[in-house]
Design a protein around this motif. Sequence first.
Motif, PDB file in Angstrom:
ATOM      1  N   VAL A 101       8.719-100.187  54.600  1.00  0.00           N
ATOM      2  CA  VAL A 101       8.847-100.970  53.363  1.00  0.00           C
ATOM      3  C   VAL A 101       8.902-102.459  53.660  1.00  0.00           C
ATOM      4  O   VAL A 101       8.263-103.275  52.961  1.00  0.00           O
ATOM      5  CB  VAL A 101      10.111-100.516  52.597  1.00  0.00           C
ATOM      6  N   HIS A 102       9.627-102.858  54.682  1.00  0.00           N
ATOM      7  CA  HIS A 102       9.783-104.274  55.025  1.00  0.00           C
ATOM      8  C   HIS A 102       9.445-104.464  56.488  1.00  0.00           C
ATOM      9  O   HIS A 102      10.350-104.590  57.335  1.00  0.00           O
ATOM     10  CB  HIS A 102      11.217-104.743  54.749  1.00  0.00           C
ATOM     11  N   PRO A 103       8.203-104.489  56.848  1.00  0.00           N
ATOM     12  CA  PRO A 103       7.847-104.637  58.274  1.00  0.00           C
ATOM     13  C   PRO A 103       8.271-105.978  58.848  1.00  0.00           C
ATOM     14  O   PRO A 103       8.449-106.119  60.051  1.00  0.00           O
ATOM     15  CB  PRO A 103       6.342-104.447  58.289  1.00  0.00           C
ATOM     16  N   GLN A 104       8.429-107.001  57.977  1.00  0.00           N
ATOM     17  CA  GLN A 104       8.792-108.323  58.482  1.00  0.00           C
ATOM     18  C   GLN A 104      10.231-108.383  58.955  1.00  0.00           C
ATOM     19  O   GLN A 104      10.639-109.341  59.624  1.00  0.00           O
ATOM     20  CB  GLN A 104       8.584-109.389  57.384  1.00  0.00           C
ATOM     21  N   LEU A 105      11.044-107.345  58.623  1.00  0.00           N
ATOM     22  CA  LEU A 105      12.442-107.352  59.033  1.00  0.00           C
ATOM     23  C   LEU A 105      12.662-106.792  60.435  1.00  0.00           C
ATOM     24  O   LEU A 105      13.794-106.699  60.883  1.00  0.00           O
ATOM     25  CB  LEU A 105      13.290-106.527  58.050  1.00  0.00           C
ATOM     26  N   CYS A 106      11.574-106.427  61.101  1.00  0.00           N
ATOM     27  CA  CYS A 106      11.715-105.869  62.449  1.00  0.00           C
ATOM     28  C   CYS A 106      12.287-106.920  63.373  1.00  0.00           C
ATOM     29  O   CYS A 106      11.845-108.075  63.347  1.00  0.00           O
ATOM     30  CB  CYS A 106      10.366-105.377  62.979  1.00  0.00           C
ATOM     31  N   SER A 107      13.238-106.555  64.176  1.00  0.00           N
ATOM     32  CA  SER A 107      13.914-107.483  65.088  1.00  0.00           C
ATOM     33  C   SER A 107      13.843-106.925  66.488  1.00  0.00           C
ATOM     34  O   SER A 107      13.460-105.775  66.702  1.00  0.00           O
ATOM     35  CB  SER A 107      15.373-107.674  64.652  1.00  0.00           C
ATOM     36  N   PRO A 108      14.220-107.742  67.497  1.00  0.00           N
ATOM     37  CA  PRO A 108      14.221-107.192  68.860  1.00  0.00           C
ATOM     38  C   PRO A 108      15.108-105.964  68.993  1.00  0.00           C
ATOM     39  O   PRO A 108      14.863-105.105  69.825  1.00  0.00           O
ATOM     40  CB  PRO A 108      14.757-108.362  69.701  1.00  0.00           C
ATOM     41  N   GLY A 109      16.168-105.864  68.147  1.00  0.00           N
ATOM     42  CA  GLY A 109      16.999-104.672  68.210  1.00  0.00           C
ATOM     43  C   GLY A 109      16.303-103.465  67.632  1.00  0.00           C
ATOM     44  O   GLY A 109      16.729-102.344  67.857  1.00  0.00           O
ATOM     45  N   MET A 110      15.226-103.721  66.861  1.00  0.00           N
ATOM     46  CA  MET A 110      14.455-102.620  66.281  1.00  0.00           C
ATOM     47  C   MET A 110      13.010-102.756  66.727  1.00  0.00           C
ATOM     48  O   MET A 110      12.170-103.312  66.029  1.00  0.00           O
ATOM     49  CB  MET A 110      14.529-102.645  64.750  1.00  0.00           C
ATOM     50  N   PRO A 111      12.684-102.299  67.862  1.00  0.00           N
ATOM     51  CA  PRO A 111      11.308-102.483  68.378  1.00  0.00           C
ATOM     52  C   PRO A 111      10.300-101.683  67.552  1.00  0.00           C
ATOM     53  O   PRO A 111      10.587-100.599  67.082  1.00  0.00           O
ATOM     54  CB  PRO A 111      11.411-101.948  69.813  1.00  0.00           C
ATOM     55  N   ARG A 112       9.135-102.291  67.374  1.00  0.00           N
ATOM     56  CA  ARG A 112       8.061-101.604  66.684  1.00  0.00           C
ATOM     57  C   ARG A 112       7.524-100.484  67.568  1.00  0.00           C
ATOM     58  O   ARG A 112       7.433-100.622  68.767  1.00  0.00           O
ATOM     59  CB  ARG A 112       6.919-102.563  66.364  1.00  0.00           C
ATOM     60  N   PRO A 113       7.193 -99.411  66.945  1.00  0.00           N
ATOM     61  CA  PRO A 113       6.591 -98.347  67.746  1.00  0.00           C
ATOM     62  C   PRO A 113       5.230 -98.756  68.274  1.00  0.00           C
ATOM     63  O   PRO A 113       4.463 -99.473  67.603  1.00  0.00           O
ATOM     64  CB  PRO A 113       6.496 -97.186  66.751  1.00  0.00           C
ATOM     65  N   ASP A 114       4.956 -98.338  69.468  1.00  0.00           N
ATOM     66  CA  ASP A 114       3.681 -98.657  70.102  1.00  0.00           C
ATOM     67  C   ASP A 114       2.606 -97.758  69.506  1.00  0.00           C
ATOM     68  O   ASP A 114       2.545 -96.563  69.778  1.00  0.00           O
ATOM     69  CB  ASP A 114       3.784 -98.449  71.606  1.00  0.00           C
ATOM     70  N   THR A 115       1.759 -98.368  68.647  1.00  0.00           N
ATOM     71  CA  THR A 115       0.705 -97.601  67.956  1.00  0.00           C
ATOM     72  C   THR A 115      -0.649 -97.724  68.639  1.00  0.00           C
ATOM     73  O   THR A 115      -1.661 -97.261  68.097  1.00  0.00           O
ATOM     74  CB  THR A 115       0.590 -98.073  66.509  1.00  0.00           C
ATOM     75  N   SER A 116      -0.675 -98.342  69.805  1.00  0.00           N
ATOM     76  CA  SER A 116      -1.960 -98.480  70.506  1.00  0.00           C
ATOM     77  C   SER A 116      -2.411 -97.109  70.996  1.00  0.00           C
ATOM     78  O   SER A 116      -1.598 -96.259  71.347  1.00  0.00           O
ATOM     79  CB  SER A 116      -1.807 -99.435  71.689  1.00  0.00           C
ATOM     80  N   PRO A 117      -3.697 -96.859  70.967  1.00  0.00           N
ATOM     81  CA  PRO A 117      -4.192 -95.541  71.400  1.00  0.00           C
ATOM     82  C   PRO A 117      -3.868 -95.287  72.874  1.00  0.00           C
ATOM     83  O   PRO A 117      -3.927 -96.174  73.709  1.00  0.00           O
ATOM     84  CB  PRO A 117      -5.698 -95.632  71.163  1.00  0.00           C
ATOM     85  N   ARG A 118      -3.481 -94.027  73.145  1.00  0.00           N
ATOM     86  CA  ARG A 118      -3.156 -93.648  74.500  1.00  0.00           C
ATOM     87  C   ARG A 118      -4.375 -93.016  75.158  1.00  0.00           C
ATOM     88  O   ARG A 118      -5.194 -92.371  74.501  1.00  0.00           O
ATOM     89  CB  ARG A 118      -1.995 -92.646  74.510  1.00  0.00           C
ATOM     90  N   PRO A 119      -4.517 -93.213  76.454  1.00  0.00           N
ATOM     91  CA  PRO A 119      -5.686 -92.642  77.136  1.00  0.00           C
ATOM     92  C   PRO A 119      -5.641 -91.110  77.100  1.00  0.00           C
ATOM     93  O   PRO A 119      -4.572 -90.500  77.060  1.00  0.00           O
ATOM     94  CB  PRO A 119      -5.553 -93.174  78.560  1.00  0.00           C
TER      95      PRO A 119
END
Length: 512
Positions: A101-119
């Motif tokens: 809902v609020h992606p801009q509220l992400c902080s270092p204490g709440m790391p974004r999930p790594d959505t990059s494709p995995r090999p």
Amino acid sequence: MYSYEDRIRAVELYIQLGKRVAETIHQLGYPTENALKSWHRAYEQGSDIPRGYARKKPKYSPAQQTLAIEHYLAHGRCIAATTKTLGYPSRDSLRSWIQAVHPQLCSPGMPRPDTSPRPPQLKQAAVIALCTRQESAQAVAQRLGVCRPTLYNWKNQLLGPETPASMTSKLEPPQPDEREELQQQIDALQRDLHRLQLENDLLNKANELIKKDGGINLQSLRNREKTQLVDALKQTYPLLELLETLGLARSSYFYHRARAQVADKYAQVRGTMADIFERNHRCYGYRRMRASLGSQCTRICEKVVLRLMKQEGLTAARPKRRRYGSYLGEISPAPENLLNRDFKAAAPNEKWLTDISEFHIPAGKVYLSPMIDCFDDQVISWSIGTRPDAELVNTMLDAAIQTIPGSSDRPVVHSDRGGHYRWPGWLSRIADAKLVRSMSRKGCSPDNAACEGFFGRLKTEWFYPGNWQSTTVEQFTQALDSYIHWYNEKRIKMFLGVRSPLDYRRSLGLMA
């Protein structure tokens, strides 16, 4: 997870076998009973089975998610405080709702999930580790840096949703022979434990009920005692097991049990025996006890009296063994031993015996000097004092001389070789009364055994059982004088026809 073909095959076989669940699972090797029945219900409702599995409803509704996000924003944006106050959700779930809902509220204490494709190689390695894992799925996910649901998504993409997530083989069960042998060992240990517990309970009950030592052999008990143990433990152990352990026949058990329930026919006799025992200074054995009962018109054999006295604890005191010690010195010539251990007399005032005995109590020492007639063992005179001097024996001799009825009687006065019986006062009194002196041999107490026997009975029956800690010398003297009166008047003697000395003389007409 089972494919559509597997499920439809199971339902068709289930219907074909007449809806027998066990037979269907036995032939196919799958599924569980509940799964098979649920597939059959779905098949009957729609004439087919859904090809996919129904997705689970979300655990939390959109309203609950909105409430959690609003609470997080209104209370200092603290995830821990929000989950503690609302009681839901987990911290990871709340982070994911806030990020959506609020992606801009992400902080270092709440790391974004790594959505990059995995090999693809990483996905394949993750799926292989998941299906052939030696650790939990959460540990595999943390080691690869992904979340746990991602592992299952990769598994569904590569292997399909029907493939089980774990392919580890179950441990092979032990072989039938091994299982049977282990079970036999367990059964043997349980039997041994039960037997030891039973023996321990029997020994404890034997110590409690019949006062036997803990190391007693149970087989050596009498049947009556074994019956008591069985009655005490039959609520805990089977009756036949108790009888077998004790070696007690079933008929013997019921015989002794029936006898124990019968009223005691000697109940009145027991009370009479206890009264006789207490009234006679607790010194009567079973022979005198039987004679006393006979005088009260109660006829019982000696063995029964002995058994009842043992059961009631009426045990007469026994003499203590002492080392003999005597002074061997000679102060003057001694007269001849005229009695020569013949202590029988045909008439009163034929043979008299005398000696001195010491009583050591906490208050001091007390001495007794009696004169005993060999005719009936009556103490015809006695004196009690605190010193074994000439006055003690002279007073006793004067009182004995006064009991001689006529001038024709000349008793033989027998004593040991003590100095009391060699002093001038004693010799002059003997000569004036025309009495005959006799003395034992040097250091030979059996020569005066009848008088020593009186002292032994006196101390065994009265002195040793008594408690003289707080008794004064005067009180002790009165008690000793009372015992001698009882000895002459009440204490029965077997050789006198179960009579006391005074009763015996009355029966002969010697006394009024």
